[in-house]
Write a protein that holds these residues in place. Structure first.
Motif, PDB file in Angstrom:
ATOM      1  N   TRP A 103       0.841  -1.202   0.000  1.00 20.35           N
ATOM      2  CA  TRP A 103       0.000   0.000   0.000  1.00 20.35           C
ATOM      3  C   TRP A 103       0.880   1.257   0.000  1.00 20.35           C
ATOM      4  CZ3 TRP A 103      -0.414   3.764   3.937  1.00 20.35           C
ATOM      5  CH2 TRP A 103      -1.472   4.672   3.807  1.00 20.35           C
ATOM      6  N   TYR A 104       1.918   1.251   0.818  1.00 23.87           N
ATOM      7  CA  TYR A 104       2.823   2.405   0.916  1.00 23.87           C
ATOM      8  C   TYR A 104       3.510   2.666  -0.433  1.00 23.87           C
ATOM      9  CZ  TYR A 104       6.490   5.498   2.675  1.00 23.87           C
ATOM     10  OH  TYR A 104       7.320   6.573   2.879  1.00 23.87           O
ATOM     11  N   ILE A 105       3.922   1.587  -1.075  1.00 18.75           N
ATOM     12  CA  ILE A 105       4.570   1.697  -2.396  1.00 18.75           C
ATOM     13  C   ILE A 105       3.627   2.386  -3.383  1.00 18.75           C
ATOM     14  CG2 ILE A 105       5.292   0.306  -4.410  1.00 18.75           C
ATOM     15  CD1 ILE A 105       6.500  -1.719  -2.346  1.00 18.75           C
ATOM     16  N   MET A 106       2.372   1.957  -3.397  1.00 18.88           N
ATOM     17  CA  MET A 106       1.389   2.543  -4.331  1.00 18.88           C
ATOM     18  C   MET A 106       1.059   3.986  -3.968  1.00 18.88           C
ATOM     19  SD  MET A 106      -1.325  -0.483  -5.213  1.00 18.88           S
ATOM     20  CE  MET A 106      -1.970  -0.518  -3.571  1.00 18.88           C
ATOM     21  N   GLN A 107       0.832   4.252  -2.677  1.00 22.30           N
ATOM     22  CA  GLN A 107       0.463   5.594  -2.228  1.00 22.30           C
ATOM     23  C   GLN A 107       1.523   6.631  -2.605  1.00 22.30           C
ATOM     24  OE1 GLN A 107      -2.941   5.133  -1.560  1.00 22.30           O
ATOM     25  NE2 GLN A 107      -2.562   6.734  -0.071  1.00 22.30           N
ATOM     26  N   ASN A 108       2.776   6.195  -2.629  1.00 22.93           N
ATOM     27  CA  ASN A 108       3.878   7.120  -2.884  1.00 22.93           C
ATOM     28  C   ASN A 108       4.439   7.024  -4.310  1.00 22.93           C
ATOM     29  OD1 ASN A 108       4.481   8.530  -0.166  1.00 22.93           O
ATOM     30  ND2 ASN A 108       4.135   6.388   0.366  1.00 22.93           N
ATOM     31  N   GLY A 109       3.731   6.278  -5.177  1.00 18.35           N
ATOM     32  CA  GLY A 109       4.144   6.190  -6.582  1.00 18.35           C
ATOM     33  C   GLY A 109       5.499   5.540  -6.796  1.00 18.35           C
ATOM     34  N   LEU A 110       5.923   4.731  -5.809  1.00 17.19           N
ATOM     35  CA  LEU A 110       7.250   4.113  -5.917  1.00 17.19           C
ATOM     36  C   LEU A 110       7.294   3.040  -7.001  1.00 17.19           C
ATOM     37  CD1 LEU A 110       7.966   3.772  -2.082  1.00 17.19           C
ATOM     38  CD2 LEU A 110       8.860   5.509  -3.619  1.00 17.19           C
ATOM     39  N   ASP A 111       6.131   2.433  -7.270  1.00 21.08           N
ATOM     40  CA  ASP A 111       6.084   1.419  -8.328  1.00 21.08           C
ATOM     41  C   ASP A 111       6.360   2.072  -9.682  1.00 21.08           C
ATOM     42  OD1 ASP A 111       3.667   2.807  -8.049  1.00 21.08           O
ATOM     43  OD2 ASP A 111       2.390   1.079  -8.516  1.00 21.08           O
ATOM     44  N   LYS A 112       5.618   3.149  -9.991  1.00 17.19           N
ATOM     45  CA  LYS A 112       5.794   3.816 -11.291  1.00 17.19           C
ATOM     46  C   LYS A 112       7.191   4.412 -11.420  1.00 17.19           C
ATOM     47  CE  LYS A 112       0.880   4.788 -11.585  1.00 17.19           C
ATOM     48  NZ  LYS A 112      -0.125   5.783 -11.237  1.00 17.19           N
ATOM     49  N   ALA A 113       7.724   4.919 -10.303  1.00 18.64           N
ATOM     50  CA  ALA A 113       9.071   5.490 -10.338  1.00 18.64           C
ATOM     51  C   ALA A 113      10.121   4.432 -10.647  1.00 18.64           C
ATOM     52  CB  ALA A 113       9.393   6.143  -8.992  1.00 18.64           C
ATOM     53  N   ASN A 114       9.737   3.165 -10.459  1.00 24.50           N
ATOM     54  CA  ASN A 114      10.670   2.067 -10.710  1.00 24.50           C
ATOM     55  C   ASN A 114      10.271   1.209 -11.914  1.00 24.50           C
ATOM     56  OD1 ASN A 114      12.884   1.793  -8.437  1.00 24.50           O
ATOM     57  ND2 ASN A 114      11.045   2.628  -7.487  1.00 24.50           N
ATOM     58  N   GLY A 115       9.452   1.803 -12.798  1.00 27.99           N
ATOM     59  CA  GLY A 115       9.207   1.151 -14.085  1.00 27.99           C
ATOM     60  C   GLY A 115       8.110   0.109 -14.126  1.00 27.99           C
ATOM     61  N   PHE A 116       7.281   0.039 -13.074  1.00 31.58           N
ATOM     62  CA  PHE A 116       6.139  -0.880 -13.128  1.00 31.58           C
ATOM     63  C   PHE A 116       4.976  -0.232 -12.401  1.00 31.58           C
ATOM     64  CE2 PHE A 116       8.004  -1.808  -9.052  1.00 31.58           C
ATOM     65  CZ  PHE A 116       6.979  -2.255  -8.234  1.00 31.58           C
ATOM     66  N   GLU A 117       3.786  -0.754 -12.631  1.00 26.90           N
ATOM     67  CA  GLU A 117       2.609  -0.190 -11.973  1.00 26.90           C
ATOM     68  C   GLU A 117       1.771  -1.306 -11.373  1.00 26.90           C
ATOM     69  OE1 GLU A 117      -1.475   2.360 -12.908  1.00 26.90           O
ATOM     70  OE2 GLU A 117      -0.023   2.031 -14.530  1.00 26.90           O
ATOM     71  N   ILE A 118       1.537  -1.211 -10.073  1.00 26.06           N
ATOM     72  CA  ILE A 118       0.688  -2.199  -9.410  1.00 26.06           C
ATOM     73  C   ILE A 118      -0.770  -1.893  -9.754  1.00 26.06           C
ATOM     74  CG2 ILE A 118      -0.160  -3.036  -7.176  1.00 26.06           C
ATOM     75  CD1 ILE A 118       2.681  -2.402  -6.063  1.00 26.06           C
ATOM     76  N   VAL A 119      -1.446  -2.896 -10.306  1.00 25.45           N
ATOM     77  CA  VAL A 119      -2.890  -2.800 -10.538  1.00 25.45           C
ATOM     78  C   VAL A 119      -3.519  -3.710  -9.481  1.00 25.45           C
ATOM     79  CG1 VAL A 119      -4.755  -3.153 -12.200  1.00 25.45           C
ATOM     80  CG2 VAL A 119      -2.464  -2.492 -13.015  1.00 25.45           C
TER      81      VAL A 119
ATOM     82  N   VAL B 128       7.926  -8.186 -11.054  1.00 25.70           N
ATOM     83  CA  VAL B 128       7.900  -8.878  -9.755  1.00 25.70           C
ATOM     84  C   VAL B 128       9.205  -8.618  -9.001  1.00 25.70           C
ATOM     85  CG1 VAL B 128       7.979 -11.176  -8.654  1.00 25.70           C
ATOM     86  CG2 VAL B 128       6.230 -10.661 -10.383  1.00 25.70           C
ATOM     87  N   LYS B 129      10.323  -8.685  -9.701  1.00 26.81           N
ATOM     88  CA  LYS B 129      11.636  -8.468  -9.063  1.00 26.81           C
ATOM     89  C   LYS B 129      11.762  -7.032  -8.549  1.00 26.81           C
ATOM     90  CE  LYS B 129      13.832 -12.001 -11.891  1.00 26.81           C
ATOM     91  NZ  LYS B 129      14.672 -12.259 -13.070  1.00 26.81           N
ATOM     92  N   ARG B 130      11.314  -6.093  -9.352  1.00 28.03           N
ATOM     93  CA  ARG B 130      11.384  -4.683  -8.913  1.00 28.03           C
ATOM     94  C   ARG B 130      10.485  -4.461  -7.693  1.00 28.03           C
ATOM     95  NH1 ARG B 130      11.096  -1.641 -14.750  1.00 28.03           N
ATOM     96  NH2 ARG B 130      12.711  -2.918 -15.695  1.00 28.03           N
ATOM     97  N   TYR B 131       9.334  -5.098  -7.726  1.00 30.66           N
ATOM     98  CA  TYR B 131       8.409  -5.008  -6.601  1.00 30.66           C
ATOM     99  C   TYR B 131       9.069  -5.567  -5.326  1.00 30.66           C
ATOM    100  CZ  TYR B 131       4.563  -6.608  -3.607  1.00 30.66           C
ATOM    101  OH  TYR B 131       3.749  -6.884  -2.525  1.00 30.66           O
ATOM    102  N   LEU B 132       9.681  -6.740  -5.438  1.00 33.30           N
ATOM    103  CA  LEU B 132      10.314  -7.358  -4.264  1.00 33.30           C
ATOM    104  C   LEU B 132      11.471  -6.520  -3.729  1.00 33.30           C
ATOM    105  CD1 LEU B 132      10.279 -11.186  -5.086  1.00 33.30           C
ATOM    106  CD2 LEU B 132       9.117 -10.022  -3.185  1.00 33.30           C
ATOM    107  N   LYS B 133      12.220  -5.885  -4.633  1.00 40.24           N
ATOM    108  CA  LYS B 133      13.311  -5.006  -4.179  1.00 40.24           C
ATOM    109  C   LYS B 133      12.758  -3.876  -3.315  1.00 40.24           C
ATOM    110  CE  LYS B 133      17.232  -4.343  -6.874  1.00 40.24           C
ATOM    111  NZ  LYS B 133      17.986  -4.118  -8.119  1.00 40.24           N
ATOM    112  N   LEU B 134      11.643  -3.297  -3.766  1.00 37.48           N
ATOM    113  CA  LEU B 134      11.019  -2.226  -3.002  1.00 37.48           C
ATOM    114  C   LEU B 134      10.455  -2.736  -1.677  1.00 37.48           C
ATOM    115  CD1 LEU B 134       9.085  -0.165  -5.713  1.00 37.48           C
ATOM    116  CD2 LEU B 134      10.945   0.672  -4.264  1.00 37.48           C
ATOM    117  N   VAL B 135       9.806  -3.893  -1.720  1.00 33.46           N
ATOM    118  CA  VAL B 135       9.222  -4.460  -0.497  1.00 33.46           C
ATOM    119  C   VAL B 135      10.294  -4.602   0.582  1.00 33.46           C
ATOM    120  CG1 VAL B 135       8.268  -6.573   0.536  1.00 33.46           C
ATOM    121  CG2 VAL B 135       7.247  -5.635  -1.543  1.00 33.46           C
ATOM    122  N   PHE B 136      11.437  -5.179   0.220  1.00 33.06           N
ATOM    123  CA  PHE B 136      12.468  -5.401   1.245  1.00 33.06           C
ATOM    124  C   PHE B 136      13.199  -4.111   1.612  1.00 33.06           C
ATOM    125  CE2 PHE B 136      11.554  -9.791   0.250  1.00 33.06           C
ATOM    126  CZ  PHE B 136      11.499 -10.312   1.538  1.00 33.06           C
ATOM    127  N   GLU B 137      13.276  -3.178   0.673  1.00 36.84           N
ATOM    128  CA  GLU B 137      13.853  -1.868   1.012  1.00 36.84           C
ATOM    129  C   GLU B 137      13.023  -1.221   2.126  1.00 36.84           C
ATOM    130  OE1 GLU B 137      14.407   2.569  -0.996  1.00 36.84           O
ATOM    131  OE2 GLU B 137      14.272   0.844  -2.344  1.00 36.84           O
TER     132      GLU B 137
END
Length: 345
Positions: free
Chosen positions: A42-58, A241-250
């Motif tokens: 949720w935090y990743i989506m709220q802060n646009g971190l997914d799009k900033a890293n080249g993917f978009e969570i739907v 998926v890999k970019r998402y996991l990198k953000l999750v653990f960050e």
């Protein structure tokens, strides 16, 4: 704002994995929940971190547990989903999903509650191995337990009864979701209700007694990320998926290093999904008992990836809930290579 500074940090960290086509944003259809295990997503989506890293969570958000998300997988609506270990058994064995990571431990979020004046709440220490747990064979036999069948809570009920030499056949079971189950208990129906955080916090505040929680009896129940077979075989989706996991653990690492900030964000998260926590201090229980796995913890335990899900699959096989071959399928559908590639081992 914090969001802006963390975003720029994440972008710089991820530039070495920029999309082949700089303007391309990979869409990742992701299942998630309105409870604790989806905080970082949720935090990743709220802060646009997914799009900033080249993917978009739907997102597809479940307010009714993992079975809803498994059905969405069956209907071809998801590429990947967060999943608690009990429903992860079905994701892997029925829907052929691949378990690629574990991100938090949710055992502390699943508890059984009874009325304070009930016999099962008053008896304490009748199993010397677990002296803080309430209830006894005499006080529990024939009682009515309310919980969602096939969920982590069924595991909690069955493992709890085992402590006193009882099984599910010694009690009456009513299949109900957490909210309606809690309302039923408040209305004088049933005897014991299984609840999941943050409803556990509400029940404590309302004066109900937690007779056991899953972590008290030493059963790890990991929240995992499972990927559909189709997405798993699609290099572009696996890149997302890999970019998402990198953000999750960050952010798992950041939140675990700064519990005060984590509590603040967690309160915002719960409020967003309609669960207003009046006393944020109550969230400390959730932060400590349903803890996010840091990258180091995840990697130190990487060779046990899926062990929690497999343990539950074995338990389900004993109960006859799943076929024996489900164990082999779950075992075959665990892949540690993604985490190893991302974080090295």
């Amino acid at each position: 704002t914090t969001a802006a500074t963390t975003t720029s940090a994440s972008v710089s960290a991820a530039t070495n994995a920029a999309p082949s086509d700089a303007g391309e944003i990979i869409k990742l259809r992701l299942g998630m929940f309105d409870v604790r295990n989806s905080l970082v997503t949720w935090y990743i989506m709220q802060n646009g971190l997914d799009k900033a890293n080249g993917f978009e969570i739907v997102p597809t958000v479940s307010t009714a547990g993992g079975s809803f998300l498994n059905e969405a997988i069956g209907a071809g609506q998801l590429d990947a989903t967060l999943m608690g270990a009990p429903q992860g058994v079905y994701s892997a064995s029925v829907y052929d999903c691949v378990l690629v990571a574990e991100i938090s431990d949710g055992a502390g979020s699943s508890g059984l509650f009874a009325r304070p004046d009930s016999a099962e709440a008053k008896v304490i220490g009748s199993n010397p191995k677990f002296p803080e747990i309430r209830g006894s064979a005499d006080t529990l036999k024939g009682k009515t337990f309310m919980y969602p069948v096939g969920s982590m809570s069924q595991l909690t009920v069955a493992k709890y009864l085992e402590l006193y030499g009882l099984s599910l056949s010694d009690v009456d079971s009513v299949n109900t979701n957490y909210g309606p189950g809690y309302q039923a208990l408040q209305a004088g129906e049933g005897d014991v209700v299984a609840l999941y955080s943050p409803l556990t916090l509400t029940a404590m505040k309302d004066g109900y007694v937690q007779i056991v929680s899953l972590d008290q009896i030493g059963i790890p129940v990991r929240d995992c990320l499972v990927v559909t077979r189709k997405a798993y075989e699609d290099p572009k989706l696996m890149e997302a998926v890999k970019r998402y996991l990198k953000l999750v653990f960050e952010y798992n690492d950041k939140f675990q290093a700064d519990k005060e900030n984590q509590r603040k964000i967690l309160a915002e998260f719960h409020k967003f999904y309609g669960n207003e926590i009046t006393d944020p201090k109550m969230l400390d229980t959730e932060i400590e008992k349903h803890y996010l796995l840091t990258k180091d913890q995840a990697m130190a335990d990487i060779d046990n990836l899926g062990k929690s899900t497999l343990g539950i699959a074995e338990f389900y096989a004993e109960l006859g809930i799943v076929e024996e071959d489900a164990l082999d399928i779950v075992k075959a559908n665990v892949d540690t290579s993604i985490m190893k590639e991302l974080f090295g081992k």
